[in-house]
Design a protein around this motif. Sequence first.
Motif, PDB file in Angstrom:
ATOM      1  N   UNK A   1      23.210  87.451  15.574  1.00 14.58           N
ATOM      2  CA  UNK A   1      23.879  86.914  16.761  1.00 14.58           C
ATOM      3  C   UNK A   1      22.939  86.955  17.965  1.00 14.58           C
ATOM      4  N   UNK A   2      22.212  88.049  18.108  1.00 15.03           N
ATOM      5  CA  UNK A   2      21.257  88.182  19.218  1.00 15.03           C
ATOM      6  C   UNK A   2      20.146  87.142  19.076  1.00 15.03           C
ATOM      7  N   UNK A   3      19.627  86.988  17.862  1.00 13.04           N
ATOM      8  CA  UNK A   3      18.548  86.023  17.635  1.00 13.04           C
ATOM      9  C   UNK A   3      19.041  84.582  17.755  1.00 13.04           C
ATOM     10  N   UNK A   4      20.337  84.367  17.616  1.00 16.31           N
ATOM     11  CA  UNK A   4      20.902  83.028  17.819  1.00 16.31           C
ATOM     12  C   UNK A   4      20.726  82.570  19.258  1.00 16.31           C
ATOM     13  N   UNK A   5      20.579  83.530  20.158  1.00 17.25           N
ATOM     14  CA  UNK A   5      20.399  83.222  21.576  1.00 17.25           C
ATOM     15  C   UNK A   5      18.929  83.000  21.923  1.00 17.25           C
TER      16      UNK A   5
ATOM     17  N   UNK B   1      12.142  95.802  20.556  1.00 19.21           N
ATOM     18  CA  UNK B   1      12.626  96.527  21.732  1.00 19.21           C
ATOM     19  C   UNK B   1      13.734  95.771  22.446  1.00 19.21           C
ATOM     20  N   UNK B   2      13.595  94.457  22.557  1.00 22.74           N
ATOM     21  CA  UNK B   2      14.630  93.646  23.202  1.00 22.74           C
ATOM     22  C   UNK B   2      15.925  93.680  22.392  1.00 22.74           C
ATOM     23  N   UNK B   3      15.805  93.541  21.078  1.00 21.31           N
ATOM     24  CA  UNK B   3      16.981  93.578  20.205  1.00 21.31           C
ATOM     25  C   UNK B   3      17.658  94.942  20.321  1.00 21.31           C
ATOM     26  N   UNK B   4      16.852  95.987  20.255  1.00 23.18           N
ATOM     27  CA  UNK B   4      17.368  97.358  20.355  1.00 23.18           C
ATOM     28  C   UNK B   4      18.118  97.552  21.671  1.00 23.18           C
ATOM     29  N   UNK B   5      17.560  97.086  22.748  1.00 24.27           N
ATOM     30  CA  UNK B   5      18.176  97.228  24.062  1.00 24.27           C
ATOM     31  C   UNK B   5      19.511  96.489  24.146  1.00 24.27           C
ATOM     32  N   UNK B   6      19.558  95.283  23.634  1.00 28.03           N
ATOM     33  CA  UNK B   6      20.784  94.478  23.673  1.00 28.03           C
ATOM     34  C   UNK B   6      21.868  95.101  22.802  1.00 28.03           C
TER      35      UNK B   6
ATOM     36  N   UNK C   1      14.701  98.022  13.074  1.00 30.41           N
ATOM     37  CA  UNK C   1      13.521  97.660  12.275  1.00 30.41           C
ATOM     38  C   UNK C   1      13.859  97.591  10.796  1.00 30.41           C
ATOM     39  N   UNK C   2      14.647  98.534  10.324  1.00 29.60           N
ATOM     40  CA  UNK C   2      15.037  98.551   8.908  1.00 29.60           C
ATOM     41  C   UNK C   2      15.836  97.301   8.551  1.00 29.60           C
ATOM     42  N   UNK C   3      16.781  96.943   9.401  1.00 29.34           N
ATOM     43  CA  UNK C   3      17.611  95.769   9.112  1.00 29.34           C
ATOM     44  C   UNK C   3      16.809  94.472   9.258  1.00 29.34           C
ATOM     45  N   UNK C   4      15.905  94.429  10.218  1.00 26.33           N
ATOM     46  CA  UNK C   4      15.028  93.260  10.340  1.00 26.33           C
ATOM     47  C   UNK C   4      14.161  93.091   9.107  1.00 26.33           C
TER      48      UNK C   4
ATOM     49  N   UNK D   1       0.760  92.731  21.105  1.00 23.11           N
ATOM     50  CA  UNK D   1       0.907  93.935  20.290  1.00 23.11           C
ATOM     51  C   UNK D   1       2.282  94.044  19.636  1.00 23.11           C
ATOM     52  N   UNK D   2       3.138  93.069  19.882  1.00 22.08           N
ATOM     53  CA  UNK D   2       4.478  93.151  19.290  1.00 22.08           C
ATOM     54  C   UNK D   2       4.764  91.948  18.398  1.00 22.08           C
ATOM     55  N   UNK D   3       5.808  92.082  17.602  1.00 20.90           N
ATOM     56  CA  UNK D   3       6.251  91.006  16.724  1.00 20.90           C
ATOM     57  C   UNK D   3       7.541  90.446  17.301  1.00 20.90           C
ATOM     58  N   UNK D   4       7.591  89.141  17.436  1.00 20.54           N
ATOM     59  CA  UNK D   4       8.770  88.460  17.954  1.00 20.54           C
ATOM     60  C   UNK D   4       9.502  87.832  16.771  1.00 20.54           C
ATOM     61  N   UNK D   5      10.799  88.117  16.677  1.00 20.90           N
ATOM     62  CA  UNK D   5      11.612  87.649  15.554  1.00 20.90           C
ATOM     63  C   UNK D   5      12.449  86.442  15.954  1.00 20.90           C
ATOM     64  N   UNK D   6      12.622  85.537  14.994  1.00 21.02           N
ATOM     65  CA  UNK D   6      13.404  84.320  15.183  1.00 21.02           C
ATOM     66  C   UNK D   6      14.195  84.038  13.911  1.00 21.02           C
TER      67      UNK D   6
END
Length: 110
Positions: A26-30, A36-41, A50-53, A69-74
């Motif tokens: 749902x978060x990535x749908x936006x 870190x962004x996902x965790x914060x939201x 991270x485990x679920x991703x 230095x980070x990985x962006x998920x889509x």
Amino acid sequence: MNLELQQFKAEFFKALAHPLRIRILEVLSEGSKNVNEIQSIIGSEGSAVSQQLSILRSKNVVFGSKEGTSVVYSLRDPLVKDLLQVAKQIFDNHLVGTISLLESMRISEN
């Protein structure tokens, strides 16, 4: 061919079969986000996110791309957003049906 499609669907729905994975989708749908962004939201531990991703990535539901230095998920397929919306509509329909049933029971008791 039909058996292969059924197997794909079963594996795909297994990948969705966890409340935190659904919330991540749902978060990535936006829009694309890093851990870190996902965790914060979501308000969840980074290790859990991270485990679920990792599971979603292994089932090809999401993908990650390195940005600095980070990985962006889509979402791998934007239709996942539509699927989540349809699931919400089904839930709403069930909820309306349950409310109607409870109201009719209440009326018949009076």
